[in-house]
Design an enzyme around this catalytic site. Structure first.
Site, PDB file in Angstrom:
ATOM      1  N   LYS A 205       0.816  -1.215   0.000  1.00 57.82           N
ATOM      2  CA  LYS A 205       0.000   0.000   0.000  1.00 57.82           C
ATOM      3  C   LYS A 205       0.857   1.276   0.000  1.00 57.82           C
ATOM      4  CE  LYS A 205      -4.128  -1.912   0.012  1.00 57.82           C
ATOM      5  NZ  LYS A 205      -3.901  -3.321  -0.307  1.00 57.82           N
TER       6      LYS A 205
HETATM    7  C1  LIG Z   1      -9.985  -2.296  -1.383  1.00 59.25           C
HETATM    8  C2  LIG Z   1      -9.393  -3.027  -0.210  1.00 59.25           C
HETATM    9  N1  LIG Z   1     -10.072  -3.055   0.943  1.00 59.25           N
HETATM   10  C3  LIG Z   1      -9.586  -3.683   2.022  1.00 59.25           C
HETATM   11  C4  LIG Z   1      -8.381  -4.331   1.994  1.00 59.25           C
HETATM   12  C5  LIG Z   1      -7.900  -5.031   3.209  1.00 59.25           C
HETATM   13  O1  LIG Z   1      -6.691  -4.493   3.652  1.00 59.25           O
HETATM   14  P1  LIG Z   1      -5.781  -5.294   4.679  1.00 59.25           P
HETATM   15  O2  LIG Z   1      -4.892  -6.198   3.879  1.00 59.25           O
HETATM   16  O3  LIG Z   1      -4.990  -4.228   5.391  1.00 59.25           O
HETATM   17  O4  LIG Z   1      -6.669  -6.044   5.585  1.00 59.25           O
HETATM   18  C6  LIG Z   1      -7.628  -4.336   0.829  1.00 59.25           C
HETATM   19  C7  LIG Z   1      -6.345  -5.036   0.783  1.00 59.25           C
HETATM   20  O5  LIG Z   1      -5.727  -5.250  -0.190  1.00 59.25           O
HETATM   21  C8  LIG Z   1      -8.146  -3.668  -0.313  1.00 59.25           C
HETATM   22  O6  LIG Z   1      -7.474  -3.658  -1.464  1.00 59.25           O
END
Ligand SMILES: Cc1ncc(COP(=O)(O)O)c(C=O)c1O
Length: 411
Positions: A205
């Site tokens: 990210k």
């Molecule tokens: C659009 C979106 N929402 C939520 C998430 C969840 O993030 P995390 O990996 O920090 O749980 C991601 C992860 O790639 C994502 O791309």
């Protein structure tokens, strides 16, 4: 060396990975200090990261968590989403956005995307609300209760329209801002424009803590609920348990909470990354503008929608498949053969067997999401992408397209 940074580790010296985190000596030092401090889990660094993040965004409450998935779960729980409720979201997202709805026994109600910017289409939201008015999946269901817009790749959703719809129908709004830090719009930072916003600091990210996330809200009651629920439903945080004058061992459990706290090792990374966020964004925007310049007007390519408030976490190029004799998958393979790593954002959720089976969904139910998926190709875009690598990506994308362009040379 790791799977993002290492060309050598794959045995391909010039392979350009799709993603590569920007971690420097300051991050190494910050983590080392935590390791040597004798306290590894949630404590001072996590609190510091939260107050830095709140100061940065202007959000009154910022709560560090160990993933955006956990953050989204906590947000919905704190807003009172419960069994049988429905939550509107887009199928054009990662499964985390919708799975958290299921954690609470609620149901995602998917609506299609706007083909221009690939984020949830407010007109489709209105239509879904109209079509489902009065419909209850079970006798105890309370119908649609919330909307989760996803700022896809850092592109701002149409928040004004969505908030207007939410106000009209008495719905909560939770921004999935996993891709959207630190993107400022005239109205404020993405993620800070609704009831609750959730950011991700996953390894790929815009800033990273390895795994991690941040939940922001203006509402002190929601913040208080999330603070308790992220750590087992315990009424005081673990750090206080061991450092306050009150008996260290005494605590109450006020609800069956979760285990979503961010450890200090991760928070230490976040504090340093946060200071670099503005520079990272500048670099992503620079790369995006180079891609846009190179691909605009090329007849077998469709460039992504631009906006002064685009965070460019992803650069989702689309292929004009009518102009090409190959599909997206083969395009990816051709780029791979030229040492370029790419990805696809996203395989829409309505193509996933779980969601198809659970909600009787067909590929054509969301035609824009389906079309976007068939055409989408995410290119490398990160601060550490070198100039020579950028050139190679551009050249390879154009070379493959020209090779397979129907009726001769493209562009
Ligand atoms: C659009 C979106 N929402 C939520 C998430 C969840 O993030 P995390 O990996 O920090 O749980 C991601 C992860 O790639 C994502 O791309």
């Amino acid at each position: 060396m790791n799977r993002y940074t290492s060309a050598e580790s794959t045995g391909e010296r010039d392979f350009i990975p799709f993603a590569r985190p920007s971690i420097g000596e300051e991050e190494e030092q910050a983590v080392l200090e935590v390791l040597r401090s004798g306290w590894l889990t949630t404590a001072g660094r996590a609190k510091e990261f939260e107050s830095d993040f709140a100061a940065y965004t202007g959000a009154p409450h910022a709560l560090a968590v160990n993933s955006a998935t956990g953050g989204l779960h906590l947000a919905l729980e704190a807003l009172g989403i419960s069994s049988g409720d429905r939550v509107i979201t887009t199928p054009y997202t990662f499964t985390a956005t919708a799975e958290v709805v299921r954690y609470l026994g609620a149901h995602p109600l998917f609506v299609d995307i706007d083909p221009h910017n690939m984020t949830i289409d407010p007109r489709q939201v209105e239509k879904a609300l109209k079509d489902s008015a009065g419909y209850r999946p079970s006798p105890t269901s309370r119908g649609v209760k919330a909307i989760i817009p996803v700022h896809l790749g850092g592109y701002p959703c149409e928040m004004e329209e969505l908030k207007g719809i939410a106000a009209k129908h008495d719905l909560k709004v939770v921004e999935d801002a996993a891709h959207a830090f630190p993107v400022r719009t005239d109205a404020g930072y993405l993620g800070c424009l609704s009831d609750v916003g959730v950011f991700s600091f996953y390894a790929t990210k815009t800033i990273t803590t390895g795994e991690g996330g941040m939940v922001v809200t203006e509402d002190p009651d929601i913040a208080a609920r999330i603070r308790i629920m992220r750590l087992h439903g315990i009424d005081r945080e673990v750090w206080n348990r061991y450092t306050s004058n009150r008996a260290a061992w005494r605590y109450d459990v006020v609800a069956p909470g979760f285990k979503y706290n961010m450890p200090d090792m991760a928070a230490a990374l976040g504090i340093v990354q946060l200071r670099k966020a503005e520079d990272f964004l500048r670099q992503r925007r620079r790369i995006a503008s180079r891609y846009l310049e190179a691909f605009e007007g090329v007849d077998f390519l469709k460039v992504p929608a631009n906006s002064p408030s685009h965070g460019w976490h992803l650069f989702i190029l689309r292929l004009d498949l009518e102009k090409l004799s190959i599909g997206r998958d083969q395009y990816i393979q051709e780029l791979r053969n030229r040492g370029i790593g790419t990805s696809v954002h996203y395989i829409p959720l309505h193509l996933m067997s779980y969601y198809q089976r659970s909600y009787n969904l067909k590929p054509d139910d969301f035609p824009e999401a389906l079309r976007a998926y068939k055409e989408a190709l995410s290119l490398p875009i990160y601060p550490g992408l070198r100039e020579t690598e950028l050139h190679r990506v551009i050249d390879a994308v154009l070379e493959v397209g020209k090779k397979y362009c129907r009726g001769g040379q493209g562009g």
